[in-house]
Design a protein around this motif. Structure first.
Motif, PDB file in Angstrom:
ATOM      1  N   GLU A 558       0.827  -1.218   0.000  1.00 38.52           N
ATOM      2  CA  GLU A 558       0.000   0.000   0.000  1.00 38.52           C
ATOM      3  C   GLU A 558       0.855   1.260   0.000  1.00 38.52           C
ATOM      4  OE1 GLU A 558      -0.202  -2.411   2.230  1.00 38.52           O
ATOM      5  OE2 GLU A 558      -2.232  -3.235   2.227  1.00 38.52           O
ATOM      6  N   VAL A 559       2.161   1.101   0.204  1.00 36.40           N
ATOM      7  CA  VAL A 559       3.014   2.275   0.382  1.00 36.40           C
ATOM      8  C   VAL A 559       3.797   2.575  -0.878  1.00 36.40           C
ATOM      9  CG1 VAL A 559       5.023   3.150   1.634  1.00 36.40           C
ATOM     10  CG2 VAL A 559       3.195   1.968   2.871  1.00 36.40           C
ATOM     11  N   GLU A 560       3.732   3.839  -1.275  1.00 35.37           N
ATOM     12  CA  GLU A 560       4.485   4.275  -2.438  1.00 35.37           C
ATOM     13  C   GLU A 560       5.900   4.688  -2.008  1.00 35.37           C
ATOM     14  OE1 GLU A 560       3.500   5.170  -5.689  1.00 35.37           O
ATOM     15  OE2 GLU A 560       4.894   6.762  -6.270  1.00 35.37           O
ATOM     16  N   ARG A 561       5.966   5.466  -0.922  1.00 36.89           N
ATOM     17  CA  ARG A 561       7.242   6.017  -0.538  1.00 36.89           C
ATOM     18  C   ARG A 561       7.315   6.232   0.971  1.00 36.89           C
ATOM     19  NH1 ARG A 561       7.185   9.315  -4.914  1.00 36.89           N
ATOM     20  NH2 ARG A 561       5.718  10.583  -3.713  1.00 36.89           N
ATOM     21  N   VAL A 562       8.488   6.037   1.538  1.00 37.81           N
ATOM     22  CA  VAL A 562       8.715   6.394   2.940  1.00 37.81           C
ATOM     23  C   VAL A 562       9.925   7.324   2.984  1.00 37.81           C
ATOM     24  CG1 VAL A 562       9.330   5.577   5.245  1.00 37.81           C
ATOM     25  CG2 VAL A 562       7.803   4.213   3.805  1.00 37.81           C
ATOM     26  N   VAL A 563       9.718   8.498   3.509  1.00 36.86           N
ATOM     27  CA  VAL A 563      10.832   9.440   3.644  1.00 36.86           C
ATOM     28  C   VAL A 563      11.278   9.437   5.102  1.00 36.86           C
ATOM     29  CG1 VAL A 563      11.547  11.843   3.452  1.00 36.86           C
ATOM     30  CG2 VAL A 563       9.986  10.853   1.762  1.00 36.86           C
ATOM     31  N   GLN A 564      12.569   9.129   5.301  1.00 34.47           N
ATOM     32  CA  GLN A 564      13.087   9.078   6.662  1.00 34.47           C
ATOM     33  C   GLN A 564      13.676  10.424   7.043  1.00 34.47           C
ATOM     34  OE1 GLN A 564      14.989   5.492   5.107  1.00 34.47           O
ATOM     35  NE2 GLN A 564      15.170   4.871   7.281  1.00 34.47           N
ATOM     36  N   PHE A 565      13.334  10.853   8.247  1.00 36.89           N
ATOM     37  CA  PHE A 565      13.855  12.120   8.754  1.00 36.89           C
ATOM     38  C   PHE A 565      14.624  11.838  10.031  1.00 36.89           C
ATOM     39  CE2 PHE A 565      13.426  16.029  11.294  1.00 36.89           C
ATOM     40  CZ  PHE A 565      13.968  16.935  10.391  1.00 36.89           C
ATOM     41  N   ARG A 566      15.880  12.285  10.048  1.00 33.92           N
ATOM     42  CA  ARG A 566      16.726  12.049  11.225  1.00 33.92           C
ATOM     43  C   ARG A 566      17.130  13.373  11.847  1.00 33.92           C
ATOM     44  NH1 ARG A 566      20.127   7.242   8.232  1.00 33.92           N
ATOM     45  NH2 ARG A 566      18.371   5.804   8.357  1.00 33.92           N
ATOM     46  N   THR A 567      17.480  13.317  13.115  1.00 32.64           N
ATOM     47  CA  THR A 567      17.879  14.566  13.775  1.00 32.64           C
ATOM     48  C   THR A 567      19.213  14.394  14.490  1.00 32.64           C
ATOM     49  OG1 THR A 567      16.617  13.930  15.723  1.00 32.64           O
ATOM     50  CG2 THR A 567      15.539  15.415  14.194  1.00 32.64           C
ATOM     51  N   ALA A 568      19.894  15.500  14.638  1.00 29.99           N
ATOM     52  CA  ALA A 568      21.172  15.493  15.350  1.00 29.99           C
ATOM     53  C   ALA A 568      21.399  16.883  15.928  1.00 29.99           C
ATOM     54  CB  ALA A 568      22.310  15.141  14.397  1.00 29.99           C
ATOM     55  N   ILE A 569      22.309  16.915  16.874  1.00 27.11           N
ATOM     56  CA  ILE A 569      22.677  18.209  17.441  1.00 27.11           C
ATOM     57  C   ILE A 569      24.139  18.453  17.089  1.00 27.11           C
ATOM     58  CG2 ILE A 569      23.147  19.398  19.611  1.00 27.11           C
ATOM     59  CD1 ILE A 569      20.639  17.960  20.693  1.00 27.11           C
ATOM     60  N   ALA A 570      24.433  19.660  16.624  1.00 25.96           N
ATOM     61  CA  ALA A 570      25.809  19.983  16.248  1.00 25.96           C
ATOM     62  C   ALA A 570      26.132  21.382  16.719  1.00 25.96           C
ATOM     63  CB  ALA A 570      25.965  19.898  14.733  1.00 25.96           C
ATOM     64  N   ARG A 571      27.427  21.654  16.885  1.00 21.53           N
ATOM     65  CA  ARG A 571      27.845  23.019  17.187  1.00 21.53           C
ATOM     66  C   ARG A 571      28.066  23.721  15.855  1.00 21.53           C
ATOM     67  NH1 ARG A 571      27.343  24.661  22.310  1.00 21.53           N
ATOM     68  NH2 ARG A 571      29.169  26.022  22.216  1.00 21.53           N
ATOM     69  N   VAL A 572      27.383  24.835  15.668  1.00 16.90           N
ATOM     70  CA  VAL A 572      27.549  25.598  14.440  1.00 16.90           C
ATOM     71  C   VAL A 572      27.880  27.031  14.840  1.00 16.90           C
ATOM     72  CG1 VAL A 572      26.523  26.226  12.228  1.00 16.90           C
ATOM     73  CG2 VAL A 572      25.759  24.148  13.400  1.00 16.90           C
ATOM     74  N   ASP A 573      29.002  27.525  14.411  1.00 20.10           N
ATOM     75  CA  ASP A 573      29.449  28.879  14.782  1.00 20.10           C
ATOM     76  C   ASP A 573      29.383  29.100  16.285  1.00 20.10           C
ATOM     77  OD1 ASP A 573      29.888  29.372  12.167  1.00 20.10           O
ATOM     78  OD2 ASP A 573      28.048  30.545  11.839  1.00 20.10           O
ATOM     79  N   GLY A 574      29.719  28.072  17.026  1.00 22.95           N
ATOM     80  CA  GLY A 574      29.750  28.228  18.483  1.00 22.95           C
ATOM     81  C   GLY A 574      28.411  28.067  19.167  1.00 22.95           C
ATOM     82  N   ASN A 575      27.317  27.926  18.404  1.00 23.09           N
ATOM     83  CA  ASN A 575      26.013  27.733  19.017  1.00 23.09           C
ATOM     84  C   ASN A 575      25.521  26.312  18.786  1.00 23.09           C
ATOM     85  OD1 ASN A 575      25.618  30.408  19.962  1.00 23.09           O
ATOM     86  ND2 ASN A 575      25.240  31.027  17.831  1.00 23.09           N
ATOM     87  N   THR A 576      24.596  25.899  19.639  1.00 21.98           N
ATOM     88  CA  THR A 576      24.001  24.587  19.439  1.00 21.98           C
ATOM     89  C   THR A 576      22.985  24.681  18.298  1.00 21.98           C
ATOM     90  OG1 THR A 576      24.230  24.155  21.780  1.00 21.98           O
ATOM     91  CG2 THR A 576      22.699  22.748  20.571  1.00 21.98           C
TER      92      THR A 576
END
Lengths: 847, 266
Positions: A558-576
């Motif tokens: 029944e499924v055409e497509r599954v889009v996976q979304f992942r998350t992460a935390i990184a330091r960018v320009d000194g900020n989270t």
């Protein structure tokens, strides 16, 4: 003079008790915040120390308390080399996996959504505390993938006993596991895990279940040989390690982790202290008012003191010493109450899975000093103006019948108030232009200035409200209503100051409710407009889950497509920075982001999309290089474009391979599902449900349900804030009680007269209640008005950061006003009863 | 009733109704050794349509008598009747209603509500009861006290005499069966005092109002029909159709007796 002050204190203890109570509550909040965060710090620090060995070896950035699941491992041959170190008494390779949760007998997640879940292998590693990190408390150690041990409190919460079949959900290869419980283990020297659930497998089973059966390890703990220091052992081990893997002494590791922990606790403390600040500002109004009334009532006595030769300074000091005593008393009780409040916070945070039952709640010297400083400064500052006014009473006033205290003209108050409002607005505008903490501080300071300015102008601003209310009162309650209105208009400053305390509390409540409903409405809109997929699989609080789930769903016809979304935390320009990862074609398929254009050609591995308002503010251009520091190392990315705020909970979007380069284990946070052409929605739902039903960590929902779930999260946060603001409201209500009680005392003779000419007790009580309700409604109306003003301003200011829609919950705001009126009526219970009980004859003949 | 009582002669008012009657009224403050007897068993009748003054030296119990009669204070023994209504045993609500509907009271210290205008103060007892004043009666009272042009002023904009006249008008507004006035001229200069007393006198003459005042001023007592003298919590004498001189004379005698009594005790 001291004697006079002391006598005053004793005589007026009841009246002072109420203002002392405002200090008690404010200080309690301050002390409670510190005690609670100290307790949390102590508990986590205990866990850190109880789980860290002499030297810890791990890939750089991995296995810290704030690390995500790392995909980098250490090969077995490294362990072999370490075994040969003469400096190491023992070598303990270990494997750990985040996102392993226990499901209880009812199919629910143990601890609920929120606290983390870990899996470890057992071992006999000894921590720097000298205690074993994991110790068998009961039963046997597990062996093989079919057997498991549970940490004591985890097993207790789950209700499992040795021999039971334990159900587990994992974010690893196998989303669902079953194993027999063979033993119970004690974790760390403190014994607790602060609510986290801990599952223990045999070393082999850990590798089989989570490391594809390879002989690799998450890290290695070393115990130093007799006479070898941590540093010596570290220096001996480091040369044997491959690139990117670091050895750290246990002390260093604890220290570094504690520093990170303190940073987080600092935010929490700041969050709580903001509410303490609100409570104290509200308390200040109460104290100013109380002392003003007391000084007014005592003006004849003060004049007499002056006539007998007391200097202005002595009179001034006698009032301030009184304030000092109130401050000392209030702070002392406040520290005690703060301890209780900390226990209350423990219960509150316990609801979110933070288990601090075994934690110590220390009252440190710093807590005591800060509490006294805050309590005394607030009381003294608040009492200063009334004291000065009291000292200005002319000695000759002692001979007069009625003493009118000089009061600053309303005109001057209006001017000062208007200046503060303008200054406050200016500060807020400056704050909006800035980023981060200093911006927020400016906005907060600006709001405070506006509120105090409005409070100063309230005697004039509030008049129309009271007059309008008075017309209604007169119509509904006749003379009693008219008298109540007159009484509230009698001393506009006092009424306004009392109402202002409530105004501040309600401003914030109204503001939060507007921001909350606007956030909900914006969530609705962005999901409705930007999400093209029919179904979403996700976790309520964003806990990552096994990528296997996506694979299984993808296999459904029944499924055409599954889009996976992942998350992460990184330091960018000194900020989270919050980073989202999604395949380029997936982004184009699952979302309708018109501003993006044809991203599939530009958004590719090695590039990043930046949240539009952020890019604008920071001047980031397409083609610029952005450096992201993940736990596994730095990744340089080229900016390919921007994306609008709203549907995706991220500030940056990257392709999934970037997260892998950053050392992160692939785990999904959300799946966006598009159904196959011709497939029935119900069929798809049934099929996906089949896969997700057994996994309490994830649920399937359509966009509407997805929006509801996110809105429910917003509401939980709102309720938390309301609960914390509740204290300020309580102080404001105390203020109303105080003002009414003092007013009743002041008008004893009048009350006697009214009773003498035939006013019944019931009518008298009603009169006091109506006055109280008028004050409360004034505060609520001003508060709601300010809340709406701030709400609109804030929404405008951050509209591009995901708060697109302004939604004002008028009904709810109206309910706030009605509830305030009812609270006003309740606040009047005590003063009204007091007034009604006055002996008519004695009342009418009082001086 | 161990105390000797002096009752006023009933013959003089055989044809008039009794507006208020006090029978063996006792009032004791405090308990045990500290007990102070303010009224030691007082019996008096106050006739309808009569203007009575209660006089006596300080501590004679005259104010206590008035407070007990006006339902402001509770008696320790004996009874008070206002018309047919017995006060003893009434609860707070009934006493409140009685004060509102049957009794008018004028205080030495005016006791006006500062937030209300003169008009509102005058109407206060009626409006508390939820009633509208009778316009004809209102005009009559206001004209009698001469406050027509001050009605919209608040108490702090009125002189002491004016304030006390407002208080008098308030006491009369609900057409009470009896008006009590406790030293109504005590805070006033002689001219203002005369205005207030003249007004009370007219209320008795023109509207058959029953009025009882407590005073220690022989000049004020001279405005009344009858003066009752109290000493040490007992009625000791009375005077009809008093003149200031006659009252003064009586008081001198009474105070000499008191001095003599004290001396004898010593």
């Amino acid at each position: 003079m001291l004697r006079v002050t002391w006598c005053n204190l004793v005589v007026r203890k009841l009246r002072l008790a109420l203002s002392a109570f405002a200090i008690v509550l404010g200080v309690a909040f301050v002390a409670g915040s510190f005690i609670f965060t100290d307790a949390m710090g102590g508990a986590f620090s205990g866990i850190l120390k109880g789980t860290t060995a002499d030297v810890e070896i791990a890939p750089k950035g991995a296995n810290d308390f704030d690390s995500q699941q790392d995909r980098r491992t250490i090969a077995a041959d490294v362990v072999d080399k370490l075994e040969e170190l003469p400096e190491a008494a023992s070598v303990h390779p270990y494997n750990q996996q985040q996102g392993v949760y226990v499901i209880d007998g009812d199919g629910d997640l143990v601890g609920g959504n929120g606290p983390p879940g870990f899996a470890f292998n057992y071992g006999d590693t000894v921590a720097i505390t000298g205690d074993p990190i994991l110790e068998l408390a009961e039963g046997d150690l597990p062996s093989g993938t079919g057997e498991v041990a549970l940490e004591l409190s985890t097993a207790e919460k789950a209700g499992y006993e040795i021999g039971d079949e334990v159900e587990l959900v994992t974010a690893g290869e196998n989303p669902k596991l079953h194993a027999t419980l063979t033993g119970l283990m004690r974790f760390g020297s403190s014994g607790g895990a602060a609510g986290a659930t801990i599952v223990v497998f045999s070393p082999e089973a850990m590798q089989d279940l989570f490391f594809q059966g390879k002989d690799v390890y998450s890290g290695v703990s070393l115990t130093a040989a007799e006479g070898v220091s941590q540093e010596e052992l570290r220096d001996a081990a480091q040369p044997l390690l491959p690139n990117g893997v670091a050895a750290r002494t246990g002390d260093d590791m604890v220290e570094e982790n504690e520093a990170g922990l303190q940073e987080i606790l600092g935010y929490l403390n700041m969050f709580l202290l903001v509410f303490a600040g609100v409570a104290l500002v509200v308390g200040t109004f109460l104290i100013v008012n109380t002392f003003s009334i007391l000084v007014a009532q005592r003006s004849r006595e003060l004049a007499l003191l002056r006539a007998m030769g007391a200097s202005k300074r002595q009179v001034n000091r006698s009032v301030l010493v009184e304030a000092f005593a109130v401050g000392i008393f209030g702070s002392t009780v406040g520290i005690g109450a703060g301890y209780l409040l900390a226990l209350g916070l423990r219960a509150l945070f316990g609801l979110f899975g933070l288990d601090l039952t075994d934690a110590e709640f220390p009252v440190t010297l710093r807590t005591v000093l800060v509490s006294y400083a805050v309590g005394l400064v607030v009381t003294m500052v608040a009492a200063y103006l009334p004291a000065r006014r009291g000292s200005r009473v002319a000695p000759v006033a002692a001979m007069r019948d009625e003493v009118a205290l000089s009061e600053a003209s309303l005109r001057r108050r209006m001017i000062v108030g208007a200046v503060m409002v303008l200054g406050g607005v200016g500060l807020m505008m400056l704050g909006f232009a800035r980023e981060g903490g200093s911006g927020l501080a400016l906005i907060g300071a600006g709001m405070l200035a506006v509120l105090v300015g409005v409070a100063l102008m309230a005697p004039v601003l509030g008049r129309p409200v009271i007059v309008a209310l008075g017309a209604a009162y007169r119509r509904m309650f006749g003379t009693v209503g008219a008298l109540a209105t007159q009484n509230s208009l009698r001393n506009p400053r006092r009424t306004a100051a009392t109402a202002s305390a409530l105004m501040i509390g309600l401003t914030l409540v109204a503001l939060m409710s507007i921001l909350g409903t606007s956030a909900s409405a914006s969530t609705d809109k962005s999901i409705r407009e930007a999400l093209t997929s029919e179904y979403i699989v996700s976790n309520v609080v964003g806990t990552p889950f096994s990528p296997q789930i996506a694979e299984r769903i993808r296999d459904l016809p029944e499924v055409e497509r599954v889009v996976q979304f992942r998350t992460a935390i990184a330091r960018v320009d000194g900020n989270t920075g919050f980073v989202g990862a999604v395949a380029p074609e997936g982004l184009a398929e699952a979302f309708k982001l018109p501003t993006l254009g044809d991203i599939t050609s530009t958004f590719r591995p090695g590039t990043v999309l930046v949240l539009e308002p952020d890019a604008k503010r920071r001047g980031l251009e397409v083609g610029d290089t952005l450096s992201m520091e993940f736990q596994g190392g730095k990744v340089d990315l080229e900016i390919a474009g921007t994306f609008p705020a709203g549907p995706l909970p991220a500030e940056y979007l990257v392709t999934p391979d970037t997260l892998l380069k950053g050392g992160l284990e692939p785990q999904d946070s959300m799946l966006f599902i598009t159904k196959a052409p011709g497939a029935a929605g119900d069929d798809l739902r049934t099929a996906v449900d089949e896969i997700t039903r057994e996994l309490p960590t994830v649920t399937l929902k359509d966009p509407q349900e997805f929006a509801e779930e996110r809105k429910a999260q917003i509401n939980i946060f709102l309720y938390l804030v309301y609960a914390l603001l509740g204290l300020a409201i309580i102080i404001a209500v105390l203020g109303i009680i105080n003002t009414l009680a003092l007013s009743v005392i002041e008008r004893t003779r009048e009350v006697g007269l009214l009773r003498a000419v035939g006013m019944s007790r019931k009518q008298l009580r009603r009169m006091v209640r109506l006055e109280s309700a008028a004050i409360a409604v004034l505060g609520a109306v001003l508060g709601v008005a300010m809340g709406v003003a701030f709400g609109v301003a804030l929404q405008r200011a951050i509209a591009d950061q995901g708060l697109e829609v302004l939604s004002i919950p008028w009904l709810q705001l109206a309910i706030f006003v009605v509830v305030a009126a009812l609270v006003g009526v309740l606040a009047a219970v005590f003063p009204a009863r007091r007034a009604a009980r006055l002996n008519v004859l004695r009342a009418i003949t009082t001086e | 009733m161990s105390h000797p009582t002096v009752t006023t002669s009933p013959g003089a008012y055989a044809t008039k109704d009794v507006a208020a009657r006090v029978v063996g009224l006792r009032k004791v403050y405090g308990e045990g050794d500290a007990a102070v007897t303010a009224l030691g068993g007082v019996s008096i009748d106050f006739l309808a349509g009569e203007f009575t003054a209660v006089m006596g030296p300080s501590g004679s119990g005259k104010s206590t008598l008035m407070h007990c009669m006006a339902a402001l204070d509770e008696a320790s023994g004996g009874d008070v009747f206002l018309g047919e209504q017995q006060l003893a045993g009434l609860g707070d609500t009934q006493l409140t209603l009685l004060r509102r509907d049957k009794i008018g009271f004028v205080f030495q210290a005016y006791n006006l509500v500062p937030t209300l205008t003169a008009r509102e103060n005058i109407e206060l007892p009626l409006s508390i009861a939820g009633r509208k004043p009778d316009p004809g009666w209102f005009d009559q009272v206001v004209d009698t006290v001469g406050l027509r042009d001050r009605l919209e002023h608040r108490p702090n904009e009125l002189s002491g005499g004016q304030q006390q006249r407002v208080a008098c008008a308030r006491a009369l507004m609900s057409r009470p069966e009896i008006v009590f006035a406790d030293e109504p001229t005590g805070n006033l200069d002689s001219a203002s005092g005369a205005e207030v007393l003249g007004f009370l006198r007219r209320s008795v003459d023109e509207h058959k109002q029953t009025i009882v005042i407590v005073t220690h001023d022989p000049v004020a007592a001279a405005y009344t029909d009858r003066v009752v003298f109290l000493a040490d919590g007992l009625v000791v004498d009375e005077l009809r159709e008093p003149t200031a001189e006659a009252v003064l004379e009586k008081m001198k005698v009474l105070s000499q007796q008191a001095v003599a009594g004290t001396a004898a005790e010593a």
